[in-house]
Design an enzyme around this catalytic site. Structure first.
Site, PDB file in Angstrom:
ATOM      1  N   SER A 124       0.877  -1.255  -0.007  1.00 57.11           N
ATOM      2  CA  SER A 124      -0.077   0.004  -0.021  1.00 57.11           C
ATOM      3  C   SER A 124       0.874   1.090  -0.018  1.00 57.11           C
ATOM      4  O   SER A 124       1.782   1.310   0.588  1.00 57.11           O
ATOM      5  CB  SER A 124      -0.913   0.077   1.232  1.00 57.11           C
ATOM      6  OG  SER A 124      -1.725   1.097   1.318  1.00 57.11           O
ATOM      7  N   TYR A 148      -1.265  -0.190  10.407  1.00 59.29           N
ATOM      8  CA  TYR A 148      -1.319  -1.000   9.349  1.00 59.29           C
ATOM      9  C   TYR A 148      -0.425  -0.693   8.332  1.00 59.29           C
ATOM     10  O   TYR A 148       0.295  -1.677   7.569  1.00 59.29           O
ATOM     11  CB  TYR A 148      -2.932  -0.426   8.684  1.00 59.29           C
ATOM     12  CG  TYR A 148      -3.032  -0.696   6.927  1.00 59.29           C
ATOM     13  CD1 TYR A 148      -2.821   0.051   6.199  1.00 59.29           C
ATOM     14  CD2 TYR A 148      -3.426  -2.063   6.710  1.00 59.29           C
ATOM     15  CE1 TYR A 148      -2.941  -0.028   4.892  1.00 59.29           C
ATOM     16  CE2 TYR A 148      -3.421  -2.227   5.408  1.00 59.29           C
ATOM     17  CZ  TYR A 148      -3.383  -1.279   4.484  1.00 59.29           C
ATOM     18  OH  TYR A 148      -3.646  -1.684   3.206  1.00 59.29           O
ATOM     19  N   LYS A 152       2.424  -3.479   6.623  1.00 54.84           N
ATOM     20  CA  LYS A 152       2.815  -3.558   5.125  1.00 54.84           C
ATOM     21  C   LYS A 152       4.135  -3.277   4.968  1.00 54.84           C
ATOM     22  O   LYS A 152       4.890  -4.212   4.119  1.00 54.84           O
ATOM     23  CB  LYS A 152       2.050  -2.600   4.161  1.00 54.84           C
ATOM     24  CG  LYS A 152       0.614  -2.743   4.166  1.00 54.84           C
ATOM     25  CD  LYS A 152       0.271  -4.417   3.491  1.00 54.84           C
ATOM     26  CE  LYS A 152      -1.335  -4.450   3.465  1.00 54.84           C
ATOM     27  NZ  LYS A 152      -1.697  -5.711   2.671  1.00 54.84           N
ATOM     28  N   ASN A 178      -5.440   4.183  -4.309  1.00 52.40           N
ATOM     29  CA  ASN A 178      -6.868   4.121  -3.867  1.00 52.40           C
ATOM     30  C   ASN A 178      -7.731   3.222  -4.709  1.00 52.40           C
ATOM     31  O   ASN A 178      -8.498   3.969  -5.625  1.00 52.40           O
ATOM     32  CB  ASN A 178      -7.488   5.252  -3.528  1.00 52.40           C
ATOM     33  CG  ASN A 178      -6.995   5.810  -2.229  1.00 52.40           C
ATOM     34  OD1 ASN A 178      -5.664   6.175  -2.257  1.00 52.40           O
ATOM     35  ND2 ASN A 178      -7.632   6.179  -1.182  1.00 52.40           N
ATOM     36  N   ASP A 294      -5.280  11.485   8.550  1.00 54.16           N
ATOM     37  CA  ASP A 294      -5.619  11.855   6.886  1.00 54.16           C
ATOM     38  C   ASP A 294      -4.495  12.379   6.490  1.00 54.16           C
ATOM     39  O   ASP A 294      -4.083  13.668   7.340  1.00 54.16           O
ATOM     40  CB  ASP A 294      -6.817  12.481   6.807  1.00 54.16           C
ATOM     41  CG  ASP A 294      -7.815  11.239   6.287  1.00 54.16           C
ATOM     42  OD1 ASP A 294      -7.657  10.155   6.169  1.00 54.16           O
ATOM     43  OD2 ASP A 294      -9.088  11.562   6.218  1.00 54.16           O
TER      44      ASP A 294
HETATM   45  C1  WQD Z   1     -10.090   8.944   0.619  1.00 47.23           C
HETATM   46  C2  WQD Z   1     -10.470  10.261   0.992  1.00 47.23           C
HETATM   47  C3  WQD Z   1     -10.643  10.943   3.327  1.00 47.23           C
HETATM   48  C4  WQD Z   1     -14.413   8.629   3.836  1.00 47.23           C
HETATM   49  C5  WQD Z   1      -7.268   4.084   3.064  1.00 47.23           C
HETATM   50  C6  WQD Z   1      -5.732   3.254   3.465  1.00 47.23           C
HETATM   51  C7  WQD Z   1      -5.069   2.754   2.133  1.00 47.23           C
HETATM   52  C8  WQD Z   1      -6.062   2.078   1.663  1.00 47.23           C
HETATM   53  C9  WQD Z   1      -7.232   2.899   1.125  1.00 47.23           C
HETATM   54  C10 WQD Z   1      -6.002  -0.215   2.186  1.00 47.23           C
HETATM   55  C11 WQD Z   1      -9.844  10.891   2.303  1.00 47.23           C
HETATM   56  C12 WQD Z   1     -11.913  11.228   2.419  1.00 47.23           C
HETATM   57  C13 WQD Z   1     -13.161   9.232   3.114  1.00 47.23           C
HETATM   58  C14 WQD Z   1     -15.603   9.423   4.022  1.00 47.23           C
HETATM   59  C15 WQD Z   1     -14.487  11.328   3.354  1.00 47.23           C
HETATM   60  N1  WQD Z   1      -6.580   0.841   1.978  1.00 47.23           N
HETATM   61  N2  WQD Z   1     -13.366  10.564   3.095  1.00 47.23           N
HETATM   62  N3  WQD Z   1     -15.459  10.596   4.059  1.00 47.23           N
HETATM   63  O1  WQD Z   1      -7.767   7.009   3.530  1.00 47.23           O
HETATM   64  O2  WQD Z   1      -6.623   7.489   1.185  1.00 47.23           O
HETATM   65  O3  WQD Z   1      -6.631   5.184   2.458  1.00 47.23           O
HETATM   66  O4  WQD Z   1      -7.928   3.417   2.205  1.00 47.23           O
HETATM   67  O5  WQD Z   1      -5.316  -0.662   1.546  1.00 47.23           O
HETATM   68  O6  WQD Z   1      -3.970   1.920   2.588  1.00 47.23           O
HETATM   69  O7  WQD Z   1      -5.157   4.214   4.195  1.00 47.23           O
HETATM   70  O8  WQD Z   1      -8.649   6.075   1.652  1.00 47.23           O
HETATM   71  O9  WQD Z   1     -11.233   6.179   0.939  1.00 47.23           O
HETATM   72  O10 WQD Z   1     -10.727   6.207   3.546  1.00 47.23           O
HETATM   73  O11 WQD Z   1     -10.232   8.331   2.109  1.00 47.23           O
HETATM   74  O12 WQD Z   1     -14.306  12.335   3.352  1.00 47.23           O
HETATM   75  O13 WQD Z   1     -16.471   8.952   4.628  1.00 47.23           O
HETATM   76  O14 WQD Z   1     -11.630  10.381   1.087  1.00 47.23           O
HETATM   77  O15 WQD Z   1     -10.618  12.016   4.348  1.00 47.23           O
HETATM   78  O16 WQD Z   1      -9.303  12.436   1.939  1.00 47.23           O
HETATM   79  P1  WQD Z   1      -7.382   6.620   2.208  1.00 47.23           P
HETATM   80  P2  WQD Z   1     -10.401   6.716   2.155  1.00 47.23           P
END
Ligand code: WQD
Length: 337
Positions: A124, A148, A152, A178, A294
């Protein structure tokens, strides 16, 4: 020869399973069903016409893994099995290290014992931590700041050490950005248990009426519109990247870490607006406080994947939006519907 696919009933693993079967590969799946269901195996069969051999259980179960390696002659392993909730990892570090790191160590030990020396690992972009520069290249420092991400990074270090000790080994850690979207059939997709952590399944659950509104975690970041920016890539592009990584293993020795992303950053509000435009569905949202941990903005430099095994993301943002909605609208409650 066969490919062992650990976590092959999960979101990314199942899309890889479909790609591999359709590329005439024979696969065997091990999955604990902690974050998936047997309905995914049904979906793989209905899409491909093939029902892969399946073992339920955890990778760190040596008895199970001995049974699997005794029963099948594998050419390679694609290792998806792992817990992946950043917030949960902070609360349950030992559970994550046990499952993600110790489990990977057992897997590699079994591979060594049975002479299977080709491994593709689901890593990741989280391993990079706070960006020194963006886009992240594979030479960016490794500085995860959550359990996490550490799990990795530790697994990547184990792979590198094993490849140095065993010159006949070849291994690739694919650093995902993502993943979003779903198979074009609309019968395979992301189905998180409970309230989604990730943005895309939250958007689709709001759109389908399963959730009331999207909370946007912060709009005061130094980005195009103040909301977080990420590199979203279609899960089918990601799955195809694993097949291409396997071809690299056939022709090379040693360890490589490779980014899989589009090279483009999209903000949360840009994702919402794109989803609404492509699908003609409203996604009510409200601005909430920033989420702990974040990062404001990051995206991939994916040129190494292109150089090593001629991979690049081909599907567009509209494809991601359309396919996500196609899955969720056909299955409002995921595989339970
Ligand atoms: C993306 C953006 C949030 C939810 C994580 C892990 C990464 C991988 C993917 C496993 C950010 C915003 C999110 C919500 C929001 N996982 N958001 N409201 O945090 O980039 O990555 O998931 O492999 O390793 O770290 O992904 O989809 O959670 O967030 O505003 O209800 O969407 O703040 O900017 P992230 P995410």
């Amino acid at each position: 020869m066969k490919i062992l696919v650990t976590g092959g009933l999960g979101y990314i693993g199942s899309h890889f399973a479909v790609c591999a079967i359709q590329a005439s590969k024979e696969i065997v799946i091990v999955d604990s069903l902690e974050n998936s269901s047997l309905k995914v195996l049904d979906a793989i069969e209905s899409i491909t016409g093939t029902r892969p051999v399946f073992y339920q259980g955890k990778v760190q179960d040596r008895e199970l893994m001995t049974q699997v390696f005794n029963a099948h002659s594998f050419d390679s392993v694609v290792h998806f099995a792992g817990y992946k909730a950043v917030g949960e990892s902070t609360k349950e570090p030992l559970m994550y290290y046990q499952n993600n790191v110790a489990g990977s160590a057992v897997l590699m030990d079994m591979m060594k014992e049975y002479g299977v020396n080709k491994l593709v690992f689901s890593s990741s972009a989280t391993v990079y931590g706070v960006p020194e520069f963006v886009p992240y290249t594979e030479s960016h420092r490794i500085a995860p700041f959550n359990v996490y991400g550490h799990s990795k990074a530790m697994t990547e270090v184990m792979m590198q050490g094993l490849c140095e000790a065993q010159p006949d080994w070849s291994a690739i850690a694919l650093r995902y950005f993502n993943p979003v979207g779903a198979h074009e059939s609309g019968d395979l997709g992301e189905d998180p248990k409970g309230i989604p952590n990730n943005l895309m399944p939250f958007i689709t659950k709001v759109a389908v009426g399963e959730l009331a509104e999207l909370g946007v975690f912060g709009d005061d970041y130094d980005t195009v519109d103040g909301t977080g920016v990420r590199d979203y890539l279609h899960v089918m592009d990601l799955a195809e990247g694993h097949l291409k990584a396997l071809s690299w293993l056939d022709a090379n020795k040693g360890f490589k870490a490779v980014n899989l992303g589009t090279g483009n950053g999209m903000s949360v509000l840009q994702m919402v607006e794109s989803f609404e435009r492509v699908n003609g569905v409203k996604v009510p949202y409200s601005i909430k406080p920033r989420r702990d941990g974040d990062l404001p903005a990051f995206w991939a430099d994916a040129s190494l994947a292109k150089e090593l095994f001629d991979w690049q993301a081909n599907r567009t943002l509209d494809d991601m939006m359309r396919d996500s909605w196609h899955w969720q609208s056909r299955h409002p409650r995921g595989y339970q519907s």
